[in-house]
Motif scaffolding. Structure first.
Motif, PDB file in Angstrom:
ATOM      1  N   CYS B   5      48.239 -34.529  17.650  1.00 24.38           N
ATOM      2  CA  CYS B   5      48.622 -35.001  18.983  1.00 24.38           C
ATOM      3  C   CYS B   5      47.857 -36.300  19.267  1.00 24.38           C
ATOM      4  O   CYS B   5      46.646 -36.350  19.084  1.00 24.38           O
ATOM      5  CB  CYS B   5      48.285 -33.940  20.034  1.00 24.38           C
ATOM      6  N   TYR B   7      46.848 -37.489  21.886  1.00 25.70           N
ATOM      7  CA  TYR B   7      45.839 -37.325  22.933  1.00 25.70           C
ATOM      8  C   TYR B   7      44.746 -36.347  22.529  1.00 25.70           C
ATOM      9  O   TYR B   7      43.587 -36.515  22.894  1.00 25.70           O
ATOM     10  CB  TYR B   7      46.486 -36.833  24.230  1.00 25.70           C
ATOM     11  N   CYS B   8      45.112 -35.290  21.783  1.00 22.95           N
ATOM     12  CA  CYS B   8      44.176 -34.182  21.554  1.00 22.95           C
ATOM     13  C   CYS B   8      43.674 -34.103  20.114  1.00 22.95           C
ATOM     14  O   CYS B   8      42.785 -33.310  19.826  1.00 22.95           O
ATOM     15  CB  CYS B   8      44.837 -32.851  21.891  1.00 22.95           C
ATOM     16  N   HIS B  61      53.408 -30.453  24.121  1.00 20.55           N
ATOM     17  CA  HIS B  61      52.110 -29.844  23.837  1.00 20.55           C
ATOM     18  C   HIS B  61      51.734 -28.893  24.978  1.00 20.55           C
ATOM     19  O   HIS B  61      50.878 -29.189  25.819  1.00 20.55           O
ATOM     20  CB  HIS B  61      51.029 -30.924  23.626  1.00 20.55           C
ATOM     21  N   CYS B  65      47.591 -30.806  26.149  1.00 21.26           N
ATOM     22  CA  CYS B  65      47.593 -31.851  27.177  1.00 21.26           C
ATOM     23  C   CYS B  65      48.891 -31.908  27.973  1.00 21.26           C
ATOM     24  O   CYS B  65      49.019 -32.712  28.884  1.00 21.26           O
ATOM     25  CB  CYS B  65      47.339 -33.204  26.522  1.00 21.26           C
TER      26      CYS B  65
HETATM   27 ZN   LIG Z   1      48.007 -32.950  23.255  1.00 22.90          ZN
END
Ligand SMILES: [Zn+2]
Ligand SMILES: Cc1cc2nc3c(=O)[nH]c(=O)nc-3n(C[C@H](O)[C@H](O)[C@H](O)COP(=O)(O)OP(=O)(O)OC[C@H]3O[C@@H](n4cnc5c(N)ncnc54)[C@H](O)[C@@H]3O)c2cc1C
Lengths: 416, 95
Positions: B5, B7-8, B61, B65
């Motif tokens: 991901c 972001y994660c 997700h 997030c």
């Molecule tokens: Zn994420």
């Protein structure tokens, strides 16, 4: 050769030397009245009924691998007709009736076993939904019984009745449901179709659909071009790939469904049981193995193998429903590619191309449909008109809003 | 299976919801009740390419997030080729 008690006895005394191949290894002729693409259960059943019910015997079934290599040899063999919606119930009930007479009809032991299908419920809301389903079935003349907790306990004492999180409140039982030997079904149909003159062509892939002016004129295969007046597509998980050869897009996404089989045990489960608080179903084969499965893998796939994440989910469901399975040793797992339709229901219809017919979108429920799908697809190809019980399985039902959405999940193929 | 991901970072498959083929919503201008608009929406909602090969998908997700992602993946091998975040400014052809 016809199977009979006498033949069995005769062969017992003659060293089992009297058995003959069940069907010819046919090579394709240059032209046919009808070509069926896909030698799975559905394709072979279609050919059988075309010959037997509608007198069309100049037919070839074209299979890219060997007979039984597709989903028909990969499924968990459950047959039932416990549906809710009017578009579905009469169709699956016709299927159940055909199963009940199948072995006599094909002169083949398909090991059809009406051992019962028990769907567990775990909450008041689920009981109400099951009661509604059972009532809908009975209104259509299909057998259904709503069992309370004690009745389920008598039938299946090995379930976890003390589970705090997923208490079993009862179950919906269809006694006429059960299992059938999947390989025997496909062999039986191949043999019966072959006997009536149908060519069953193995190791021959269809790689093109030739058209002339919006009309089908034949199929290109790895064994050359075959002329055909009418062509039926019946390729389960590969529907979109095949249809794309004719420039068609279908309301289908392909996903992989896994199944698992354990070492052989002494008889322990004498019916099919499904878990209502998750997605898990189990039965015991006549060899003694426990056969079980659960959810689809979540993403579109043509890989015929699934992920560990789904297996661990299946295992958790198994233990929540039947704790003794914790000691079970798994022998094998495998995957098959499902053509998941946008409402979870199948399609048996003409296509926009004249003479080209489509049978698909069976999701993970197409084994039980094998006899009825073959019958109704043959009816459509022979007469150009829908069989009454399959009249709702139209390709245009999505655009016109007449979807048949048993689950109410909308156009999310991986949730049906 | 691990998904990267944007972001994660690397996160487990079980955290994600897969929403299938990445289909862009048809242009919502003009006569939405006309035959053309109806056909375009029916196509977008129900018809799929469903290829055996590289496939562009929408993933969400959910247990992370809560972002929508554009995932490019091979449906024959399950190999993930790339993962992009979907942002409001993205051109509709790339969705
Ligand atoms: Zn994420
Ligand atoms: C793990 C698993 C469990 C299941 N459990 C159940 C269950 O318990 N009950 C139930 O009712 N259903 C179940 N199903 C679903 C059921 O197996 C299928 O819906 C059904 O078998 C599909 O029809 P078929 O038999 O014709 O498909 P298949 O046997 O897959 O036949 C299609 C054939 O088409 C061939 N083909 C594809 N492309 C081409 C081409 N271009 N040219 C020539 N041939 C081609 C393939 O090789 C294949 O043999 C399950 C499926 C799986 C995978």
């Amino acid at each position: 050769m016809k199977f009979s008690g006498f033949e069995l006895l005769k062969n017992a005394f003659t060293g089992q030397t009297g058995w003959t191949p069940h069907w010819r290894k046919a090579e394709p002729k240059s032209s046919y009245d009808v070509v069926i693409i896909g030698g799975g259960g559905h394709g072979l059943a279609t050919a059988h009924y075309l010959a037997k019910e509608f007198g069309i015997t100049n037919v070839a079934v074209i299979e890219k691998g060997w007979i039984g290599s597709g989903n028909v040899g990969r499924n968990t063999t459950i047959i039932r007709s416990n549906y809710l919606l009017p578009g579905n119930i009469p169709f699956y009930e016709l299927g159940m009736k055909l199963w009940e007479g199948l072995e006599q009809e094909l002169n083949y032991n398909a090991m059809v076993s009406q051992r019962g299908v028990l769907n567990l419920y775990h909450s008041d809301a689920q009981r109400d939904a099951f009661a509604r389903r059972g009532n809908a079935m009975r209104l259509h003349g299909v057998d259904a019984e709503l069992l309370d907790r004690d009745a389920v306990r008598t039938m299946a004492p090995f379930l976890d009745f003390n589970n705090a999180r997923f208490p079993i409140q009862g179950g919906l039982l269809q006694r006429r449901g059960g299992t059938a030997r999947h390989d025997a079904v496909v062999w039986g149909y191949a043999r019966a179709a072959d006997k009536r003159g149908v060519d069953v062509v193995e190791n021959c892939e269809v790689i093109g659909l030739r058209q002339d002016n919006g009309k089908i004129i034949g199929v290109e295969t790895t064994k050359g071009f075959i002329d055909a007046k009418r062509v039926g597509m019946s390729v389960a998980g590969n529907s979109s790939r095949l249809a794309s050869l004719a420039g068609l897009r279908l309301p289908i996404e392909s996903y992989v469904l896994q199944a698992f089989v354990s070492e052989s045990l002494k008889p322990v489960i004498d019916c099919v049981v499904t878990f209502g608080a998750g997605h898990f179903y189990i039965s015991q084969s006549d060899k003694g193995s426990l056969v079980f499965g659960g959810d689809l893998d979540p993403y579109p796939s043509y890989a015929q193998r699934g992920s560990l994440a789904v297996f661990s989910d299946v295992a958790e469901n198994a233990i929540a429903m039947m704790p003794m399975l914790g000691r079970l040793r798994i022998l094998r797992s495998w995957g098959g590619i499902m053509d998941m339709s946008m409402d979870g229901s199948p399609i048996i219809d003409k296509t926009p191309i004249e003479g080209l017919f489509f049978n698909g979108g069976w999701c993970y429920g197409g084994f039980k449909a094998t006899p009825a799908a073959g019958f109704c697809f043959a009816h459509l190809i022979a007469k150009g008109a829908h069989h009454p019980v399959a009249a709702a399985y139209r390709l245009d039902r999505f655009a016109t809003g007449r979807v048949i959405d048993e689950k109410g999940a909308g156009p999310t193929p991986n949730l049906h | 299976m691990l998904i990267n991901c944007p972001y994660c970072g690397l996160r487990d498959l079980t955290e994600f919801v897969v929403a299938g083929e990445a289909v862009a919503r048809p242009d919502a201008h003009g006569d939405l009740d006309g035959a053309d608009a109806r056909a375009a929406f029916a196509d977008a909602v129900y018809l799929r390419e469903n290829p055996a090969g590289v496939h562009r998908e929408h993933w969400f997700h959910a247990a992370g997030c809560q972002s929508w992602l554009l995932v490019e993946r091979d449906t024959r091998t399950h190999e993930i080729i790339r993962v992009d975040a979907i942002s409001a400014g993205m051109a509709r052809e790339t969705l």
